[in-house]
Write an enzyme that holds these catalytic residues in place. Structure first.
Site, mmCIF file in Angstrom:
data_model
loop_
_atom_site.group_PDB
_atom_site.id
_atom_site.type_symbol
_atom_site.label_atom_id
_atom_site.label_comp_id
_atom_site.label_asym_id
_atom_site.label_seq_id
_atom_site.Cartn_x
_atom_site.Cartn_y
_atom_site.Cartn_z
ATOM 1 C CB VAL A 66 45.041 38.453 36.161
ATOM 2 C CG1 VAL A 66 44.480 37.057 36.351
ATOM 3 C CG2 VAL A 66 44.208 39.450 36.941
ATOM 4 N N GLY A 126 51.800 42.777 29.870
ATOM 5 C CA GLY A 126 50.660 42.927 28.973
ATOM 6 C C GLY A 126 49.396 42.246 29.449
ATOM 7 C CG HIS A 127 47.268 38.515 30.962
ATOM 8 N ND1 HIS A 127 46.734 37.998 32.120
ATOM 9 C CD2 HIS A 127 46.465 38.098 29.970
ATOM 10 C CE1 HIS A 127 45.664 37.278 31.831
ATOM 11 N NE2 HIS A 127 45.482 37.320 30.535
ATOM 12 C CE1 TYR A 128 43.859 41.472 29.705
ATOM 13 C CE2 TYR A 128 43.376 40.536 31.850
ATOM 14 C CZ TYR A 128 43.245 40.499 30.487
ATOM 15 O OH TYR A 128 42.519 39.519 29.897
ATOM 16 C CG PHE A 178 52.977 36.307 32.830
ATOM 17 C CD1 PHE A 178 52.163 36.731 33.856
ATOM 18 C CD2 PHE A 178 53.884 35.288 33.078
ATOM 19 C CE1 PHE A 178 52.243 36.179 35.116
ATOM 20 C CE2 PHE A 178 53.975 34.708 34.333
ATOM 21 C CZ PHE A 178 53.155 35.157 35.358
#
Length: 140
Positions: A54, A47-49, A44
């Site tokens: 986070v 893309g986050h971020y 994750f």
């Protein structure tokens, strides 16, 4: 203490959705305390971020719920069942969870009546509250 391979014998989650690494305290059908080591290699974080990694709050809640599922499905009565979200209530996100954190996931099953139950849980980084929620679950 339950390690990943033990947890996989209890709940059906697998990578990348298995979000607990171990369970230290377990009272079958009542409560569990689990842990998740958060690494920069989590899928994750792509893309986050990318420039400010986070852990998504919904995945923290999922980790809490999986810890509760271990408590539920460790009970003989629910061993061969599946458990699903029925609702998430009172979710609050207090602090960010970043790579390098170790989440302590504390979950308690409050009420089970037929195929419906209510649980509550909290996620901590060290002793600082990161997230908390109450959840309704459905047993199939």
């Amino acid at each position: 203490m339950l390690e990943v391979e033990d947890i996989k014998k209890i709940i059906p989650h697998r990578s990348p959705m298995l979000l607990i690494d171990r369970v230290d305290k377990l009272v079958p059908g009542v409560s569990a305390i689990g842990y998740k080591g958060v690494t920069y290699n989590e899928p994750f974080f792509q893309g986050h971020y990318p420039d400010y990694p986070v852990m998504p709050g919904v995945l923290i809640i999922e980790a809490i719920a999986q810890t509760g599922a271990v408590a539920l499905m460790s009970s003989e009565e629910y061993k061969s069942k599946l458990v699903f979200f029925g609702g998430i209530n009172k979710a609050k996100f207090r602090n960010q969870v970043k790579p390098g954190c170790i989440l302590r996931l504390e979950t308690e099953l409050i009420k089970i009546k037929g195929p419906i139950g209510i649980g509550q849980g909290k996620a901590y980084v060290e002793d600082v509250l990161a997230a908390e929620a109450e959840f309704t679950f459905i047993i199939k």
